[in-house]
Design a protein around this motif. Structure first.
Motif, PDB file in Angstrom:
ATOM      1  N   VAL A  21      -2.767   2.312   1.848  1.00 37.75           N
ATOM      2  CA  VAL A  21      -1.325   2.387   2.047  1.00 37.75           C
ATOM      3  C   VAL A  21      -0.613   2.507   0.706  1.00 37.75           C
ATOM      4  O   VAL A  21       0.404   3.191   0.586  1.00 37.75           O
ATOM      5  CB  VAL A  21      -0.825   1.144   2.813  1.00 37.75           C
ATOM      6  CG1 VAL A  21       0.696   1.129   2.891  1.00 37.75           C
ATOM      7  CG2 VAL A  21      -1.408   1.122   4.220  1.00 37.75           C
ATOM      8  N   SER A  22      -1.139   1.849  -0.322  1.00 35.32           N
ATOM      9  CA  SER A  22      -0.542   1.912  -1.654  1.00 35.32           C
ATOM     10  C   SER A  22      -1.624   2.110  -2.698  1.00 35.32           C
ATOM     11  O   SER A  22      -2.728   1.573  -2.556  1.00 35.32           O
ATOM     12  CB  SER A  22       0.243   0.628  -1.952  1.00 35.32           C
ATOM     13  OG  SER A  22       0.676   0.600  -3.303  1.00 35.32           O
ATOM     14  N   MET A  23      -1.299   2.857  -3.751  1.00 34.63           N
ATOM     15  CA  MET A  23      -2.235   3.033  -4.853  1.00 34.63           C
ATOM     16  C   MET A  23      -2.118   1.908  -5.878  1.00 34.63           C
ATOM     17  O   MET A  23      -2.981   1.759  -6.743  1.00 34.63           O
ATOM     18  CB  MET A  23      -1.979   4.373  -5.552  1.00 34.63           C
ATOM     19  CG  MET A  23      -2.235   5.588  -4.675  1.00 34.63           C
ATOM     20  SD  MET A  23      -3.889   5.632  -3.980  1.00 34.63           S
ATOM     21  CE  MET A  23      -4.879   5.810  -5.461  1.00 34.63           C
ATOM     22  N   SER A  24      -1.048   1.119  -5.803  1.00 41.12           N
ATOM     23  CA  SER A  24      -0.852  -0.041  -6.692  1.00 41.12           C
ATOM     24  C   SER A  24      -0.997   0.336  -8.165  1.00 41.12           C
ATOM     25  O   SER A  24      -1.548  -0.433  -8.964  1.00 41.12           O
ATOM     26  CB  SER A  24      -1.845  -1.157  -6.336  1.00 41.12           C
ATOM     27  OG  SER A  24      -1.718  -1.538  -4.986  1.00 41.12           O
ATOM     28  N   SER A  38       3.362   6.224  -1.826  1.00 43.55           N
ATOM     29  CA  SER A  38       2.246   5.907  -0.929  1.00 43.55           C
ATOM     30  C   SER A  38       1.578   7.179  -0.426  1.00 43.55           C
ATOM     31  O   SER A  38       2.263   8.121  -0.005  1.00 43.55           O
ATOM     32  CB  SER A  38       2.758   5.096   0.265  1.00 43.55           C
ATOM     33  OG  SER A  38       1.796   5.068   1.295  1.00 43.55           O
ATOM     34  N   PRO A  39       0.251   7.256  -0.443  1.00 41.56           N
ATOM     35  CA  PRO A  39      -0.441   8.442   0.081  1.00 41.56           C
ATOM     36  C   PRO A  39      -0.118   8.714   1.546  1.00 41.56           C
ATOM     37  O   PRO A  39      -0.103   9.872   1.979  1.00 41.56           O
ATOM     38  CB  PRO A  39      -1.923   8.100  -0.106  1.00 41.56           C
ATOM     39  CG  PRO A  39      -1.949   7.076  -1.179  1.00 41.56           C
ATOM     40  CD  PRO A  39      -0.694   6.283  -1.033  1.00 41.56           C
ATOM     41  N   ILE A  40       0.157   7.654   2.287  1.00 39.34           N
ATOM     42  CA  ILE A  40       0.488   7.833   3.710  1.00 39.34           C
ATOM     43  C   ILE A  40       1.847   8.511   3.847  1.00 39.34           C
ATOM     44  O   ILE A  40       2.042   9.395   4.697  1.00 39.34           O
ATOM     45  CB  ILE A  40       0.477   6.472   4.440  1.00 39.34           C
ATOM     46  CG1 ILE A  40      -0.780   5.673   4.075  1.00 39.34           C
ATOM     47  CG2 ILE A  40       0.586   6.689   5.937  1.00 39.34           C
ATOM     48  CD1 ILE A  40      -2.077   6.430   4.278  1.00 39.34           C
ATOM     49  N   VAL A  41       2.780   8.118   2.999  1.00 39.06           N
ATOM     50  CA  VAL A  41       4.085   8.775   2.994  1.00 39.06           C
ATOM     51  C   VAL A  41       3.934  10.226   2.523  1.00 39.06           C
ATOM     52  O   VAL A  41       4.616  11.120   3.029  1.00 39.06           O
ATOM     53  CB  VAL A  41       5.072   8.005   2.104  1.00 39.06           C
ATOM     54  CG1 VAL A  41       6.400   8.746   2.002  1.00 39.06           C
ATOM     55  CG2 VAL A  41       5.294   6.604   2.634  1.00 39.06           C
TER      56      VAL A  41
END
Length: 616
Positions: free
Chosen positions: A272-275, A483-486
């Motif tokens: 959800v996040s690459m942080s 976010s990769p999902i976004v």
């Protein structure tokens, strides 16, 4: 040397000057793919209204092969008038084929007087209430402080005196009209959770379930309400027609059809996040694909995707501008542009809204006079404008801005947060709508939060500029990446808009948004309301003026099942309080007609027809 190679060298020289001497080799931008202009694509069933008639490039009402003429037109009875109004506005304010003056509503003396009187009454009554609260105690001057920091004898106040007073005695009186929580996706309809307050709107609490009410009589009143619904966990909510969200292309309505499969599927491959920031471990193939799509969609060489729309302006402008530079900004530019300009260290000049003569005057003076005191020439000058001004509903006079800027050698920065996806025959924004070549715009900024149903923003420019920003822009170098999902949501929505999903859904959405916007604006004008903005803009504010009207209009709309946004001072000037409607491709004509019936009744009750009478 050929003319083409000469122009290329000039462009490179201009670019090096823009980036402060950064050198690099230009690469030709990718051509737009044939899929963008393909006509023969299969239809798909969507929730968006689709007229199937007349694209924006046609003001005559002729059938356009861009759409399937077999699709029923819900606006057939008013099509000719809508196209005439739209064509007139576009010819006057976008392409300048006709002479036209800047939209300007005349504020009547009665409206100005009642507005000032309203604020005067609020302020006087507020001071009287403060006096008695200090003497006898009250919710703002309680003797028994809940927190140690509430004791103003020991702790300095957090806010200045006037700010504190305004919040206590003005804003809190209408706080129920703002920040309303919702319990559904922000589609054409929306579920607004009910809130209550036991301290005069100082604090608001969710009502909760029917069981949380005091007695059966209250439960019966709520449950019999025309717009009563229960949201998740049985919470009491109100089902409303959504006239406030930036759901321009309606992806919140048909997300399950258009985007859900790919977005949910991306969770199998990506977190959800690459942080991490983009320059460390925050770049994925999804980010690269988004940037390639943006660049190809806009006809630019490269693009940079960032994780927040506001931050895109607030961090990009300081990276591009600094001491010794001059930034010329439209007086109605968004706060994110204002913040970016102030933190850049560049000198700032403001020109009157959409006033090209004033812009040219400032540019000429800047070049002749140079910097204050030293009179040395500015390192670079950049003009910043928006595609659609979100509080005015007007689009930028982009053709003239670009013409004047090129004449004086200034760079152009275009913020298309509200226009990308929402304007132009193929959704390519203000540049397409105004027939301006994107190669004449140095920096193109936009967001993914409105038309694309995602979050974040982008910068599209030359390869050298983007390479420079990847290192120097704080949102790229220091902030978490998108976010990769976004990213996948943005990719899916882009493919729908460009027709690369194999359907004509995107074309239908763009036309539906335009039709809904023009119809709603036309009907508001017919009511005699003071409506700001231009036809073909999905944002349409109506003027309320007097401060009591802010709360009255918002509460009446909510009671009748309409979710609207109201805006007052200090977000807008004292005299210019307003309600702002945002259209969506997801709205049906039936929903808009129902909303217009209620708005007309409210306008009669509150005396808002300033277009027909100075007394409203």
């Amino acid at each position: 040397m050929t003319a083409s190679s000469s122009s290329t060298l000039k462009r490179r020289s201009r670019l090096r000057r823009f980036l402060g001497g950064l050198s690099g080799k230009n690469a030709a931008g990718e051509d737009l793919k044939a899929a963008e202009s393909a006509d023969d694509v299969p239809e798909a069933e969507v929730s968006s209204t689709s007229s199937g008639i007349a694209s924006q490039s046609s003001g005559s009402g002729e059938l356009d092969p861009f759409f399937d003429s077999a699709v029923e037109d819900p606006y057939q009875d008013v099509r000719e008038r809508m196209e005439e109004l739209s064509g007139t506005d576009r010819a006057r304010y976008a392409t300048h084929e006709e002479e036209g003056q800047i939209h300007e509503l005349k504020l009547s003396a009665f409206a100005a007087y009642t507005t000032y009187l309203g604020y005067a009454v609020l302020i006087v009554c507020g001071h009287i209430r403060d006096f008695f609260s200090r003497v006898f105690g009250g919710r703002y001057f309680s003797k028994a402080a809940e927190f140690a920091s509430d004791d103003v004898d020991l702790y300095a106040p957090l806010l200045k005196g006037w700010e504190n007073f305004f919040r206590r005695r003005v804003y809190h009186r209408v706080q129920d009209c703002f920040n309303r929580p919702i319990a559904s996706n922000p589609g054409a309809t929306i579920q607004v959770l009910e809130r209550v307050s036991d301290d005069g709107n100082k604090t608001m609490e969710l009502l909760g379930t029917l069981a949380d009410l005091d007695d059966d009589r209250q439960r019966e009143i709520y449950s019999r309400g025309e717009h009563f619904v229960t949201a998740s966990n049985g919470r009491v909510a109100r089902d409303c027609i959504n006239l406030g969200s930036y759901n321009y292309l309606g992806f919140a309505d048909d997300w399950g059809v258009t985007c859900a499969r790919d977005v949910i599927g991306s969770l199998r491959n990506m977190p959800v996040s690459m942080s991490s920031p983009r320059n460390e471990f925050g770049t994925t193939t999804y980010h690269r694909e988004v940037e390639n799509l943006v660049a190809r969609f806009l006809g630019k060489e490269d693009a940079l995707a960032l994780n927040m729309g506001f931050n895109t302006n607030a961090t990009t402008i300081p990276a591009l501008m600094g001491r010794g530079d001059l930034l010329i900004s439209d007086e109605l530019n968004h706060t994110s542009i204002v913040n970016g300009a102030r933190s850049s260290g560049a000198a700032i000049r403001i020109f009157k809204h959409n006033d090209i003569k004033d812009l040219e005057k400032i540019l000429r003076e800047a070049i002749i006079m140079g910097r204050p005191r030293t009179r040395r020439p500015w390192n670079k000058i950049m003009v910043v404008v928006e595609g659609i001004y979100s509080m005015e509903g007007e689009y930028c006079d982009l053709a003239n801005v670009v013409r004047v800027s090129k004449k004086y050698g200034a760079y152009v920065y275009l913020d298309e947060a509200h226009s990308i996806g929402a304007m132009g025959p193929t959704g390519r924004g203000c540049a397409e709508y105004c027939n301006v070549d994107t190669t004449d715009i140095d920096i193109m900024m936009g967001t993914f939060t409105k038309s694309f149903g995602g979050m974040g923003g982008y910068i599209a420019a030359s390869k050298e500029t983007i390479a420079f920003l990847r290192d120097r822009c704080a949102a790229s170098a220091n902030h978490n990446s998108l976010s990769p999902i976004v990213c996948q949501q943005v990719i899916s929505s882009f493919k729908v808009i460009m027709g690369e999903d194999g359907t004509s859904i995107g074309k239908q959405k763009i036309q539906a948004l335009r039709d809904n916007s023009n119809y709603f604006r036309m009907r508001l004008h017919d009511m005699g309301l003071h409506v700001l903005g231009h036809y073909d803009s999905p944002v349409m504010p109506i003027m309320l003026y007097s401060p009591p009207m802010i709360a009255a209009f918002s509460r009446e709309c909510l009671r009748r099942g309409l979710a609207v946004v109201v805006v007052g001072f200090p977000a807008v000037p004292v005299l210019l309080s307003r309600a702002r409607f945002c259209m969506s491709a997801g709205h049906t004509r039936e929903q808009l007609d129902q909303a217009l019936i209620e708005i007309e009744d409210i306008a009669d009750t509150l005396k808002l027809r300033y277009g027909k009478s100075i007394f409203g």
